[in-house]
Motif scaffolding. Structure first.
Motif, PDB file in Angstrom:
ATOM      1  N   ILE A 128       0.978  -1.400   0.231  1.00  0.00           N
ATOM      2  CA  ILE A 128       0.280   0.429  -0.248  1.00  0.00           C
ATOM      3  C   ILE A 128       0.845   1.332  -0.137  1.00  0.00           C
ATOM      4  N   ILE A 129       2.324   1.747   0.810  1.00  0.00           N
ATOM      5  CA  ILE A 129       2.770   2.466   0.912  1.00  0.00           C
ATOM      6  C   ILE A 129       3.368   2.544  -0.840  1.00  0.00           C
ATOM      7  N   GLY A 130       3.840   1.593  -1.272  1.00  0.00           N
ATOM      8  CA  GLY A 130       4.377   1.574  -2.419  1.00  0.00           C
ATOM      9  C   GLY A 130       3.276   2.409  -3.608  1.00  0.00           C
ATOM     10  N   LYS A 131       2.184   2.328  -3.467  1.00  0.00           N
ATOM     11  CA  LYS A 131       0.629   2.585  -4.293  1.00  0.00           C
ATOM     12  C   LYS A 131       0.610   4.043  -3.956  1.00  0.00           C
ATOM     13  N   VAL A 132       0.466   4.220  -2.803  1.00  0.00           N
ATOM     14  CA  VAL A 132       0.159   5.251  -2.582  1.00  0.00           C
ATOM     15  C   VAL A 132       0.757   6.551  -2.475  1.00  0.00           C
ATOM     16  N   ALA A 133       1.810   6.066  -2.107  1.00  0.00           N
ATOM     17  CA  ALA A 133       3.319   6.341  -2.019  1.00  0.00           C
ATOM     18  C   ALA A 133       3.531   7.248  -3.186  1.00  0.00           C
ATOM     19  N   ASP A 134       3.100   6.847  -5.050  1.00  0.00           N
ATOM     20  CA  ASP A 134       2.824   6.952  -6.327  1.00  0.00           C
ATOM     21  C   ASP A 134       2.436   8.751  -6.058  1.00  0.00           C
ATOM     22  N   LYS A 135       2.657   9.639  -6.470  1.00  0.00           N
ATOM     23  CA  LYS A 135       2.189  11.091  -6.744  1.00  0.00           C
ATOM     24  C   LYS A 135       0.452  10.892  -6.881  1.00  0.00           C
ATOM     25  N   TRP A 136       0.581  10.410  -8.087  1.00  0.00           N
ATOM     26  CA  TRP A 136      -0.521  10.271  -8.786  1.00  0.00           C
ATOM     27  C   TRP A 136      -2.034   9.903  -7.795  1.00  0.00           C
ATOM     28  N   THR A 137      -1.696   8.749  -7.248  1.00  0.00           N
ATOM     29  CA  THR A 137      -2.565   8.513  -6.376  1.00  0.00           C
ATOM     30  C   THR A 137      -2.847   9.017  -5.423  1.00  0.00           C
ATOM     31  N   MET A 138      -1.893  10.086  -4.516  1.00  0.00           N
ATOM     32  CA  MET A 138      -2.609  10.814  -3.828  1.00  0.00           C
ATOM     33  C   MET A 138      -3.171  11.727  -4.505  1.00  0.00           C
ATOM     34  N   LEU A 139      -2.796  12.279  -5.503  1.00  0.00           N
ATOM     35  CA  LEU A 139      -3.350  13.406  -6.183  1.00  0.00           C
ATOM     36  C   LEU A 139      -4.801  12.877  -6.619  1.00  0.00           C
ATOM     37  N   HIS A 158     -21.859   4.622 -17.167  1.00  0.00           N
ATOM     38  CA  HIS A 158     -22.888   4.142 -17.112  1.00  0.00           C
ATOM     39  C   HIS A 158     -23.747   4.272 -18.823  1.00  0.00           C
ATOM     40  N   PRO A 159     -24.415   3.709 -19.014  1.00  0.00           N
ATOM     41  CA  PRO A 159     -25.375   2.504 -20.641  1.00  0.00           C
ATOM     42  C   PRO A 159     -25.727   4.019 -21.178  1.00  0.00           C
ATOM     43  N   VAL A 160     -24.626   5.050 -21.604  1.00  0.00           N
ATOM     44  CA  VAL A 160     -25.279   6.068 -22.563  1.00  0.00           C
ATOM     45  C   VAL A 160     -24.563   6.037 -24.418  1.00  0.00           C
ATOM     46  N   ILE A 161     -24.665   6.857 -24.955  1.00  0.00           N
ATOM     47  CA  ILE A 161     -23.869   6.788 -25.873  1.00  0.00           C
ATOM     48  C   ILE A 161     -23.865   8.053 -26.202  1.00  0.00           C
ATOM     49  N   PRO A 162     -22.542   8.778 -25.792  1.00  0.00           N
ATOM     50  CA  PRO A 162     -20.757   7.808 -25.983  1.00  0.00           C
ATOM     51  C   PRO A 162     -21.109   7.172 -24.030  1.00  0.00           C
ATOM     52  N   PRO A 163     -20.260   6.647 -24.001  1.00  0.00           N
ATOM     53  CA  PRO A 163     -20.378   6.242 -22.772  1.00  0.00           C
ATOM     54  C   PRO A 163     -19.988   7.155 -21.861  1.00  0.00           C
ATOM     55  N   ARG A 164     -20.707   7.001 -20.669  1.00  0.00           N
ATOM     56  CA  ARG A 164     -19.864   8.100 -19.581  1.00  0.00           C
ATOM     57  C   ARG A 164     -19.429   7.139 -18.118  1.00  0.00           C
ATOM     58  N   VAL A 165     -18.351   6.944 -17.687  1.00  0.00           N
ATOM     59  CA  VAL A 165     -17.662   7.096 -16.326  1.00  0.00           C
ATOM     60  C   VAL A 165     -17.656   8.087 -15.657  1.00  0.00           C
ATOM     61  N   ASP A 166     -17.444   7.391 -14.192  1.00  0.00           N
ATOM     62  CA  ASP A 166     -17.295   8.221 -13.119  1.00  0.00           C
ATOM     63  C   ASP A 166     -16.806   7.432 -12.096  1.00  0.00           C
ATOM     64  N   TYR A 167     -16.071   8.677 -10.957  1.00  0.00           N
ATOM     65  CA  TYR A 167     -15.090   7.858 -10.765  1.00  0.00           C
ATOM     66  C   TYR A 167     -16.015   8.204  -8.791  1.00  0.00           C
ATOM     67  N   THR A 168     -15.990   7.365  -7.551  1.00  0.00           N
ATOM     68  CA  THR A 168     -15.922   8.252  -6.472  1.00  0.00           C
ATOM     69  C   THR A 168     -15.346   6.971  -5.289  1.00  0.00           C
ATOM     70  N   LEU A 169     -14.839   8.337  -4.337  1.00  0.00           N
ATOM     71  CA  LEU A 169     -14.134   7.498  -3.311  1.00  0.00           C
ATOM     72  C   LEU A 169     -14.945   6.682  -2.307  1.00  0.00           C
ATOM     73  N   ARG A 200     -11.653   6.816   1.107  1.00  0.00           N
ATOM     74  CA  ARG A 200     -11.594   7.972   2.808  1.00  0.00           C
ATOM     75  C   ARG A 200     -11.183   7.710   4.132  1.00  0.00           C
ATOM     76  N   SER A 201     -11.165   5.819   4.537  1.00  0.00           N
ATOM     77  CA  SER A 201     -10.776   6.138   5.411  1.00  0.00           C
ATOM     78  C   SER A 201      -8.526   6.479   5.505  1.00  0.00           C
ATOM     79  N   LEU A 202      -8.387   6.046   4.045  1.00  0.00           N
ATOM     80  CA  LEU A 202      -6.893   5.937   3.434  1.00  0.00           C
ATOM     81  C   LEU A 202      -6.692   7.476   3.626  1.00  0.00           C
TER      82      LEU A 202
END
Length: 148
Positions: A33-44, A90-101, A106-108
């Motif tokens: 986990i530290i190896g992954k989270v220490a990656d700046k992109w993950t934190m951003l 979301h099953p629409v055209i064009p496809p819509r993808v979203d992300y949520t913690l 959130r605890s991380l």
């Protein structure tokens, strides 16, 4: 990163005695986990989703800034694999993808909030140490240049 209330379970464990034996599986997970989270992109990404809530892929890329689509895709897929984000198509055209913690994500973020607070608290000390180190290094270079 927003300041989060400390997790009472984690705080109780932190104040407790240090265990004599460390479970190798936990140690491996922590290192992973530290190896992954220490990656700046993950934190951003973590910070952007914490600040803005649910974001579409393009919005997330803009919120993170200066990240390629390939790196953003790799980062959110890894975070999804670890249970830190939820990806919704979301099953629409064009496809819509979203992300949520997720609650785990959130605890991380709350756990790493402590690092943010530490950096904020000790910022001036760190800057003084860096200036002193740079001055000493420059002095050493000057002395080396003057030595025949």
């Amino acid at each position: 990163m927003r300041r989060a209330a400390p997790d009472p379970v984690i705080e109780a464990q932190r104040r407790g005695p240090i265990p004599d034996d460390v479970d190798p599986a936990i140690e491996a997970l922590v290192n992973d986990i530290i190896g992954k989270v220490a990656d700046k992109w993950t934190m951003l990404v973590l910070e952007a989703l914490d600040a803005h809530g649910t974001l579409r892929f393009t919005q997330l890329g803009k919120a993170v800034g200066r990240i390629s689509q390939k790196m953003l895709t790799q980062t959110v897929r890894q975070m999804e694999r670890d249970g830190l984000v939820r990806r919704r198509v979301h099953p629409v055209i064009p496809p819509r993808v979203d992300y949520t913690l997720t609650p785990l994500g959130r605890s991380l973020g709350a756990a790493f909030c402590g690092v943010w607070i530490w950096a904020e608290t000790h910022h001036a000390e760190i800057e003084r140490a860096r200036r002193a180190f740079a001055a000493a290094e420059a002095s050493d270079l000057t002395a080396d240049a003057e030595t025949p």
